[in-house]
Design an enzyme around this catalytic site. Structure first.
Site, PDB file in Angstrom:
ATOM      1  N   ASN A 482       0.852  -1.178   0.000  1.00 45.93           N
ATOM      2  CA  ASN A 482       0.000   0.000   0.000  1.00 45.93           C
ATOM      3  C   ASN A 482       0.892   1.233   0.000  1.00 45.93           C
ATOM      4  O   ASN A 482       1.325   1.712   1.051  1.00 45.93           O
ATOM      5  CB  ASN A 482      -0.895  -0.031   1.239  1.00 45.93           C
ATOM      6  CG  ASN A 482      -1.944   1.043   1.195  1.00 45.93           C
ATOM      7  OD1 ASN A 482      -1.761   2.070   0.554  1.00 45.93           O
ATOM      8  ND2 ASN A 482      -3.035   0.805   1.890  1.00 45.93           N
ATOM      9  N   ASP A 483       1.159   1.734  -1.184  1.00 49.43           N
ATOM     10  CA  ASP A 483       2.050   2.883  -1.357  1.00 49.43           C
ATOM     11  C   ASP A 483       1.608   4.091  -0.546  1.00 49.43           C
ATOM     12  O   ASP A 483       2.361   5.040  -0.381  1.00 49.43           O
ATOM     13  CB  ASP A 483       2.024   3.302  -2.834  1.00 49.43           C
ATOM     14  CG  ASP A 483       3.179   2.708  -3.599  1.00 49.43           C
ATOM     15  OD1 ASP A 483       4.159   2.290  -2.969  1.00 49.43           O
ATOM     16  OD2 ASP A 483       3.095   2.674  -4.840  1.00 49.43           O
ATOM     17  N   CYS A 484       0.374   4.073  -0.115  1.00 53.40           N
ATOM     18  CA  CYS A 484      -0.201   5.259   0.522  1.00 53.40           C
ATOM     19  C   CYS A 484      -0.270   5.148   2.030  1.00 53.40           C
ATOM     20  O   CYS A 484      -0.756   6.059   2.698  1.00 53.40           O
ATOM     21  CB  CYS A 484      -1.585   5.523  -0.053  1.00 53.40           C
ATOM     22  SG  CYS A 484      -1.494   5.805  -1.817  1.00 53.40           S
TER      23      CYS A 484
END
Ligand code: BGC
Length: 809
Positions: A482-484
């Site tokens: 989850n890059d975020c």
């Protein structure tokens, strides 16, 4: 509402309403030259790199939408129209767009004239072909004016939209008969040009946009088209274009066709000019000659269709569900190939000037195409591995042209290295090519540091072990899958990158998701080592992932589901103790896929919690409840309005992880019902809500907290393609490539009585029939190979061309 239908026999999606909820596109090209093409003939072309070698312009957030492309105009007395409706938007009497595999055909009729536009990029040539056929369906003779139009991009797509003080002066063209050459910057450091060609004599042409459109003109009503002819202009600077005009007289029932071609041509450095300022057109002549007749055009298209047929025929299923059949046999496989070609570079949501190839993205994409193009998968693995850092970490992205790690973004995304094990393992299972592990591969593209690929896997595995946090769970770094979810970044100022602000090496923030990955791919790594006879190392690895499993169950378990993470202050994320973001999808999927808690009951509890808290009618949201405010300690995830993207959107990529988890628990009914929720073929009827193409997956569907619940975004270039293909074929239909053979272990809805699969595996075609007389969801009772019962559940590799397999559940 439906805007078209599937034509499975021809492997096409047929659109009958031009005003689709969003442009519905196709990809043309499979080697080096590519074009994106929408159902109304919008799109653009590029050679290899959508940023640095862009042939034609595209304005992304334009109004009206999708105005740039490969349009042709027809002037029939006072009516001007396009067969694809845009940009004139003249109402058509009939319209159809067929998107096929690597080609599209757009047909429109107006006032008893039919215009058919067939487009494709042939195999192995850098050329977009577009044949236009006009047919007079009237009893009277027709006088028609046909216009082609492309707007050249001055090569570097970024510079083209920003550096106007220079590039308004650089544009140059040459015209030779029906061929318009775009040669901007050829005078200096470029040794390539574009050519836009017609295989017929033309009546007039334009290369100046100002002249063709009018300085204040509009693509909906170009001056030249209104006038009925071009002005034979030569562009000097400003906006070079290519437009042909052909006057056509057609008797009743008569047809006329012309082949237009847009080609990219390179010339050896020392042969660039034939006279001062005059470019060497010889290579262009040779290329154009290959496609300048109908016969040659048709042959190129036949060859292309054969290429796709051959590619897809290695995996064909016949089940009672036509949606399943068309996803496996056609569209999901096709989307996997497109993600192979494009990575995340060029779509209607990825501008082509943005990111390079993602390390984790590319590794996961490979899971979906390895069976179709194993040689290219091999090459891709070695390319990716060569960007790995010596400590086992990874550059988060690399550039496709240089194949080097991208230092602007750097590394510290701590899940990245483990994906290298995932894709290598999938490759070996598919091919049996153990030798790949002996290939010497650089670290950080430094040939002096080259070591066998196996050593890269070792360093990937140890990278996690060398980066454990206080609970002996893996440190998250900048982010995991989850890059975020940015636990170490603490970004305060607008415009800062959420990913690379702050130190990546936070000593406390830990990811339960990476812990699950470590167990799953640790098991794969141990299998590989055992297979190589390295049992001592395998034992060490097994001890490490067993310890991790214990750590997950001790400190990564929240009572009813797996925790998501610990933040930079050691506080829980994705826990019942949080007000928002209590439960996340990713660790539930990954931990169960790794087998964590399957025997001890946690896995089932986690799946029950997913059903209760995350599942919606359009799929499973990423977390719940959505974050209502921005949280400095969580980063980008909380920057999105509730229900969008990672903030509780339905992220299609990780829905299949839960489907996989359900198959591991033996729940065929559940698995398939969840599978259907995000599968585009099952959403065709609600296209007005879903909005994106019903033949491919999108990255994200707005979640239940969003005002536009159910609306898809960012179609085509997403890891969803690979994971949904894998879960359907391996998890549900149960066709699982293994090191020494093919394992068949279906997990299906109990009402499925029988299905058939043709699967090419290591050179043998397996004709498989699965029978389910007792209505089971999982469990194989009998395996018959050519009529004889097998003891093992693995069908061994053979040198026969084909074998028959029967599975009785
Ligand atoms: C990125 C992936 C990432 C996902 C979830 C995508 O846009 O390409 O690498 O895993 O978002 O954040």
């Amino acid at each position: 509402m439906k805007y078209g239908h599937f034509d499975d026999k021809n492997r096409e999606y047929v659109i009958n309403h031009y005003e689709t909820p969003l442009p519905w596109i196709n990809y043309l090209g499979s080697d080096s030259f590519f074009a994106l093409l929408s159902n109304t003939a919008g799109g653009y072309a590029f050679y290899k790199d959508a940023k640095l070698r862009r042939l034609t312009r595209y304005r992304y957030n334009n109004l009206p939408l999708d105005q740039d492309g490969f349009h042709i105009y027809i002037k029939d007395k006072n009516t001007i129209w396009n067969p694809g409706w845009q940009p004139t938007r003249t109402k058509l009497d009939h319209y159809e767009c067929r998107h096929g595999l690597g080609y599209s055909v757009i047909t429109g009729s107006k006032n008893k004239v039919e215009a058919r536009q067939e487009l494709y990029v042939p195999k192995n040539d850098n050329i977009l072909l577009m044949r236009v056929t006009l047919t007079n369906k009237d009893q009277k003779e027709k006088e028609l004016d046909l216009f082609s139009f492309v707007e050249f991009c001055l090569w570097d797509a970024q510079d083209d939209t920003t550096n106007f003080q220079r590039n308004y002066s650089t544009g140059e063209v040459e015209v030779e008969g029906s061929a318009i050459y775009h040669k901007t910057e050829f005078r200096e450091r470029r040794n390539h040009y574009a050519v836009f060609f017609a295989n017929r004599e033309i009546s007039s042409f334009d290369t100046s946009r100002d002249q063709f459109m009018g300085v204040y003109g509009s693509p909906a009503s170009p001056n030249a088209v209104l006038k009925g002819k071009c002005s034979d202009t030569i562009a000097h600077g400003w906006q070079p274009i290519g437009a042909h005009h052909i006057h056509v007289s057609l008797k009743a029932d008569e047809s006329y066709d012309v082949i237009f071609a847009l080609a990219y041509v390179e010339v050896p450095e020392n042969q660039k000019f034939i006279a001062p300022g005059i470019i060497n057109k010889k290579p262009a002549h040779e290329l154009l000659k290959k496609y300048d007749t109908d016969r040659k055009f048709d042959k190129g298209l036949r060859d292309l269709k054969k290429f796709w047929n051959d590619l897809l025929s290695g995996f064909e299923v016949r089940t009672a569900s036509e949606e399943v059949n068309r996803m496996v046999n056609i569209w999901n496989a096709y989307q996997c190939m497109v993600t192979f070609n494009m990575s995340r570079s060029a779509s209607y949501y990825e501008s082509g000037i943005g990111r390079g190839m993602g390390f984790r993205d590319s590794c996961q994409d490979l899971l979906g195409f390895v069976h179709m193009i194993p040689e290219r998968a091999r090459e891709r693995i070695l390319d990716i591995a060569a960007t790995q850092k010596p400590d086992g970490g990874a550059y988060h992205q690399y550039q496709p042209l240089t194949k080097k790690g991208n230092s602007d973004i750097g590394g510290g995304f701590n899940d990245d290295p483990l994906w290298l094990i995932a894709c290598t393992d999938a490759y070996i299972r598919e091919t049996g090519d153990w030798d790949i592990l002996k290939e010497k591969v650089d670290f950080d593209n430094d040939p002096k540091s080259a070591k066998p690929l196996l050593e890269h896997l070792n360093r990937s595995f140890n990278y996690t072990l060398n980066n454990l946090g206080p609970h002996k769970l893996p440190l998250i770094g900048r982010a995991d899958w989850n890059d975020c979810l940015n636990l170490n970044c603490f970004s305060r100022y607008p415009g800062e990158s959420f990913q690379i602000t702050g130190p990546s090496e936070g000593p406390v923030a830990e990811s339960v998701f990476i812990a699950g990955m470590f167990v799953k791919y640790g098991k794969a790594y141990a299998n590989i080592l055992n297979h190589l006879g390295k049992s001592k190392e395998a034992k060490k690895v097994t001890k490490a992932f067993t310890d991790m499993e214990k750590a997950i169950l001790k400190d990564g378990w929240d009572g009813k589901w797996f925790l998501r993470a610990y933040d930079a202050f050691g506080k829980k994320v994705g826990s019942k103790y949080n007000d928002e973001g209590k439960i996340f999808i990713e660790p539930q999927g990954m931990c169960i896929m790794a087998g964590v808690g399957v025997k001890t009951g946690e896995a089932q509890k986690a799946l029950d919690s997913v059903a209760e808290r995350l599942e919606t009618k359009y799929g499973i949201v990423l977390q719940n409840p959505a974050y209502s405010t921005y949280k400095l300690n969580l980063g980008e995830i909380s920057s999105y309005p509730p229900g969008y993207k990672e903030n509780a959107g339905i992220f299609c990529h990780n829905n299949p992880w839960i489907v996989f988890a359900e198959t591991i628990m033996g729940h065929g009914n559940r698995a398939f019902s969840l599978y259907k929720k995000t599968c585009p073929a099952f959403l065709e009827e609600i296209s007005e809500i879903h909005r994106t193409e019903p033949y491919v997956y999108c990255q994200m569907v707005a979640g239940k907290d969003a005002p536009t619940f159910g609306e898809g975004k960012n179609s085509w270039l997403t890891g969803t393609a690979a994971w949904t293909f894998t879960v359907l074929t391996q998890g549900i239909l149960g066709i699982q490539p293994d090191y020494d053979g093919l394992r068949i272990d279906p997990c299906i809805p109990d009402h499925v009585k029988e299905y058939k699969v043709n699967r090419l595996f290591r050179g043998t075609m397996y004709h498989i029939t699965v029978k389910n007389p007792d209505g089971s969801e999982k469990g194989v009772k009998k395996v018959l190979l050519n009529g004889k019962e097998l003891k093992s559940d693995i069908i061994p590799v053979t040198d026969k061309k084909e074998v028959n397999v029967e599975i009785i559940m």
